[in-house]
Design a protein around this motif. Structure first.
Motif, PDB file in Angstrom:
ATOM      1  N   ILE A   1       0.820  -1.224   0.000  1.00  0.00           N
ATOM      2  CA  ILE A   1       0.000   0.000   0.000  1.00  0.00           C
ATOM      3  C   ILE A   1       0.848   1.266   0.000  1.00  0.00           C
ATOM      4  CG2 ILE A   1      -1.945  -1.163   1.143  1.00  0.00           C
ATOM      5  CD1 ILE A   1      -1.091   0.294   3.749  1.00  0.00           C
ATOM      6  N   ALA A   2       2.166   1.111  -0.151  1.00  0.00           N
ATOM      7  CA  ALA A   2       3.079   2.255  -0.022  1.00  0.00           C
ATOM      8  C   ALA A   2       2.780   3.367  -1.026  1.00  0.00           C
ATOM      9  CB  ALA A   2       4.522   1.799  -0.153  1.00  0.00           C
ATOM     10  N   GLU A   3       2.216   3.022  -2.180  1.00  0.00           N
ATOM     11  CA  GLU A   3       1.944   4.026  -3.205  1.00  0.00           C
ATOM     12  C   GLU A   3       0.516   4.564  -3.140  1.00  0.00           C
ATOM     13  OE1 GLU A   3       4.295   5.272  -5.201  1.00  0.00           O
ATOM     14  OE2 GLU A   3       5.724   3.959  -4.157  1.00  0.00           O
ATOM     15  N   LEU A   4      -0.294   4.046  -2.230  1.00  0.00           N
ATOM     16  CA  LEU A   4      -1.696   4.473  -2.141  1.00  0.00           C
ATOM     17  C   LEU A   4      -1.824   5.742  -1.302  1.00  0.00           C
ATOM     18  CD1 LEU A   4      -3.550   1.074  -1.543  1.00  0.00           C
ATOM     19  CD2 LEU A   4      -3.031   2.201  -3.723  1.00  0.00           C
ATOM     20  N   GLY A   5      -2.821   6.575  -1.641  1.00  0.00           N
ATOM     21  CA  GLY A   5      -3.095   7.778  -0.872  1.00  0.00           C
ATOM     22  C   GLY A   5      -3.830   7.461   0.423  1.00  0.00           C
ATOM     23  N   PRO A   6      -3.966   8.447   1.313  1.00  0.00           N
ATOM     24  CA  PRO A   6      -4.618   8.226   2.609  1.00  0.00           C
ATOM     25  C   PRO A   6      -6.046   7.690   2.491  1.00  0.00           C
ATOM     26  CG  PRO A   6      -3.619  10.413   2.515  1.00  0.00           C
ATOM     27  CD  PRO A   6      -3.470   9.825   1.155  1.00  0.00           C
ATOM     28  N   GLU A   7      -6.840   8.239   1.565  1.00  0.00           N
ATOM     29  CA  GLU A   7      -8.225   7.781   1.417  1.00  0.00           C
ATOM     30  C   GLU A   7      -8.279   6.339   0.972  1.00  0.00           C
ATOM     31  OE1 GLU A   7     -10.930  10.118  -0.841  1.00  0.00           O
ATOM     32  OE2 GLU A   7     -10.450  11.985   0.202  1.00  0.00           O
ATOM     33  N   GLU A   8      -7.410   5.971   0.029  1.00  0.00           N
ATOM     34  CA  GLU A   8      -7.393   4.588  -0.457  1.00  0.00           C
ATOM     35  C   GLU A   8      -7.014   3.626   0.663  1.00  0.00           C
ATOM     36  OE1 GLU A   8      -5.865   4.482  -4.928  1.00  0.00           O
ATOM     37  OE2 GLU A   8      -4.709   5.914  -3.722  1.00  0.00           O
ATOM     38  N   ARG A   9      -6.065   4.034   1.473  1.00  0.00           N
ATOM     39  CA  ARG A   9      -5.667   3.169   2.599  1.00  0.00           C
ATOM     40  C   ARG A   9      -6.810   3.039   3.608  1.00  0.00           C
ATOM     41  NH1 ARG A   9       0.807   4.315   3.647  1.00  0.00           N
ATOM     42  NH2 ARG A   9       1.257   5.030   1.527  1.00  0.00           N
ATOM     43  N   ALA A  10      -7.501   4.160   3.864  1.00  0.00           N
ATOM     44  CA  ALA A  10      -8.649   4.116   4.779  1.00  0.00           C
ATOM     45  C   ALA A  10      -9.714   3.164   4.248  1.00  0.00           C
ATOM     46  CB  ALA A  10      -9.217   5.516   4.966  1.00  0.00           C
ATOM     47  N   HIS A  11      -9.960   3.225   2.942  1.00  0.00           N
ATOM     48  CA  HIS A  11     -10.970   2.350   2.342  1.00  0.00           C
ATOM     49  C   HIS A  11     -10.567   0.877   2.406  1.00  0.00           C
ATOM     50  CE1 HIS A  11     -12.425   6.011  -0.206  1.00  0.00           C
ATOM     51  NE2 HIS A  11     -12.947   6.005   1.009  1.00  0.00           N
ATOM     52  N   LYS A  12      -9.261   0.630   2.507  1.00  0.00           N
ATOM     53  CA  LYS A  12      -8.775  -0.752   2.616  1.00  0.00           C
ATOM     54  C   LYS A  12      -8.691  -1.220   4.065  1.00  0.00           C
ATOM     55  CE  LYS A  12      -6.426  -1.014  -1.818  1.00  0.00           C
ATOM     56  NZ  LYS A  12      -7.286  -2.099  -2.331  1.00  0.00           N
ATOM     57  N   GLY A  13      -9.064  -0.319   5.001  1.00  0.00           N
ATOM     58  CA  GLY A  13      -9.173  -0.759   6.390  1.00  0.00           C
ATOM     59  C   GLY A  13      -8.135  -0.223   7.348  1.00  0.00           C
ATOM     60  N   VAL A  14      -7.424   0.857   6.963  1.00  0.00           N
ATOM     61  CA  VAL A  14      -6.453   1.475   7.880  1.00  0.00           C
ATOM     62  C   VAL A  14      -7.126   2.649   8.587  1.00  0.00           C
ATOM     63  CG1 VAL A  14      -4.251   2.682   8.088  1.00  0.00           C
ATOM     64  CG2 VAL A  14      -4.496   0.817   6.427  1.00  0.00           C
ATOM     65  N   PHE A  15      -7.040   2.671   9.906  1.00  0.00           N
ATOM     66  CA  PHE A  15      -7.650   3.733  10.711  1.00  0.00           C
ATOM     67  C   PHE A  15      -6.594   4.340  11.614  1.00  0.00           C
ATOM     68  CE2 PHE A  15      -9.477   5.169  14.734  1.00  0.00           C
ATOM     69  CZ  PHE A  15     -10.486   6.023  14.307  1.00  0.00           C
ATOM     70  N   LEU A  16      -6.512   5.673  11.611  1.00  0.00           N
ATOM     71  CA  LEU A  16      -5.577   6.370  12.491  1.00  0.00           C
ATOM     72  C   LEU A  16      -6.337   7.273  13.439  1.00  0.00           C
ATOM     73  CD1 LEU A  16      -2.737   7.318  13.389  1.00  0.00           C
ATOM     74  CD2 LEU A  16      -2.765   8.937  11.489  1.00  0.00           C
ATOM     75  N   SER A  17      -6.152   7.034  14.738  1.00  0.00           N
ATOM     76  CA  SER A  17      -6.710   7.909  15.764  1.00  0.00           C
ATOM     77  C   SER A  17      -5.696   9.002  16.036  1.00  0.00           C
ATOM     78  CB  SER A  17      -6.973   7.115  17.049  1.00  0.00           C
ATOM     79  OG  SER A  17      -7.303   7.976  18.115  1.00  0.00           O
ATOM     80  N   PHE A  18      -6.067  10.251  15.730  1.00  0.00           N
ATOM     81  CA  PHE A  18      -5.118  11.353  15.816  1.00  0.00           C
ATOM     82  C   PHE A  18      -4.833  11.759  17.252  1.00  0.00           C
ATOM     83  CE2 PHE A  18      -7.003  11.865  11.596  1.00  0.00           C
ATOM     84  CZ  PHE A  18      -5.865  11.978  10.814  1.00  0.00           C
ATOM     85  N   GLN A  19      -3.609  12.232  17.458  1.00  0.00           N
ATOM     86  CA  GLN A  19      -3.229  12.764  18.769  1.00  0.00           C
ATOM     87  C   GLN A  19      -4.009  14.049  19.056  1.00  0.00           C
ATOM     88  OE1 GLN A  19       0.984  13.128  19.129  1.00  0.00           O
ATOM     89  NE2 GLN A  19       0.907  14.041  21.156  1.00  0.00           N
ATOM     90  N   TYR A  20      -4.208  14.862  18.003  1.00  0.00           N
ATOM     91  CA  TYR A  20      -4.947  16.119  18.150  1.00  0.00           C
ATOM     92  C   TYR A  20      -6.039  16.185  17.081  1.00  0.00           C
ATOM     93  CZ  TYR A  20      -0.726  17.219  20.784  1.00  0.00           C
ATOM     94  OH  TYR A  20       0.319  17.171  21.680  1.00  0.00           O
ATOM     95  N   PRO A  21      -7.216  15.586  17.341  1.00  0.00           N
ATOM     96  CA  PRO A  21      -8.297  15.567  16.343  1.00  0.00           C
ATOM     97  C   PRO A  21      -8.761  16.978  15.986  1.00  0.00           C
ATOM     98  CG  PRO A  21      -8.739  14.028  18.153  1.00  0.00           C
ATOM     99  CD  PRO A  21      -7.581  14.867  18.573  1.00  0.00           C
TER     100      PRO A  21
END
Length: 250
Positions: free
Chosen positions: A67-87
């Motif tokens: 997934i190294a070449e995928l953008g943030p939205e594409e990664r999110a759609h593939k199931g990656v979730f990041l909980s931000f330190q400062y939402p």
């Protein structure tokens, strides 16, 4: 689930990650600890696809796909979730409407139809009850005027709704008192399953009293220099990070 091999990354001309290797299997919880500036938040941002960083070498494999070449939205759609330190705050967009949009965009990206409104409301009700979230909270503008604890609880609610394969919690204990920490950690524990994996990034051992990791990794100077069980977190709490520094310089 997640396989990171020899990952090097820079921002500008400064190299931050200097050869990260990490294997996370479904059903596991991994904690990443380390001093300020070690590269912990950089690692989480890069896994999620933050385009401010340049990956100069290595692989990021999720479910056998690079997934190294995928953008943030594409990664999110593939199931990656990041909980931000400062939402971030989004005035005028309610928690419920934000979740409805996020879920339907993910479904659309995966070739599914939008979730029917009655089904969406049912899921929102179930997940909010699971995390002890008041219904009034769901009608508030996203993160606007939220306390630190409310912001973090909302992040875990988003995680519950999106059901990611890989959840990365970046210093989710930052600024939380004990009661808020316990509520957030209980939510995470309820969402653990053999179909997902969780990576917890933290400075402190106290979070790991509530979210018990299968593995603890110490990140220092851009590399994982030590791995072990939860006992390693207690050792760090007792000896501090100078112990790691001295080991590396020996």
């Amino acid at each position: 689930m997640l396989s990171i091999k020899n990952l090097h990354a820079s921002i500008g001309d400064k190299e931050i990650l200097k050869g990260i290797n990490l294997e996370v299997k479904a059903g596991e919880v991994h904690a990443i600890m380390g001093p300020n500036g070690a590269g912990k938040s950089t690692l989480s941002a890069i896994i999620a696809g933050n385009e401010n960083y340049e990956v100069t070498q290595g692989e990021i494999i999720l479910d056998n796909e690079d997934i190294a070449e995928l953008g943030p939205e594409e990664r999110a759609h593939k199931g990656v979730f990041l909980s931000f330190q400062y939402p971030v705050e989004i005035p005028g967009v309610s928690v419920t409407n934000f979740m409805r949009t996020a879920i339907n965009e993910t479904r659309k990206a995966n070739g599914k139809e939008e979730m029917p409104a009655n089904e969406m409301l049912k899921v929102i009700r179930e997940k909010s009850e699971l995390l002890e979230i008041d219904r009034k909270f769901l009608s508030r503008s996203l993160n606007e005027g939220f306390s630190g604890g409310e912001k973090k609880r909302n992040e875990i609610f988003q995680m519950a709704m999106l059901e990611p394969k890989l959840a990365i919690l970046d210093e989710t204990d930052s600024g939380l008192d004990i009661d808020a920490l316990r509520i957030v950690a209980n939510g995470v524990n309820k969402l653990k399953s053999d179909k997902n994996a969780i990576v917890v990034i933290t400075h402190y051992q106290r979070l790991l009293d509530y979210i018990v990791p299968d593995f603890v990794h110490v990140l220092y100077n851009g590399k994982i220099v030590k791995s072990g069980t939860k006992e390693l977190a207690y050792e760090l709490e007792e000896k501090g990070y100078d112990w790691i520094k001295q080991e590396q310089e020996a």
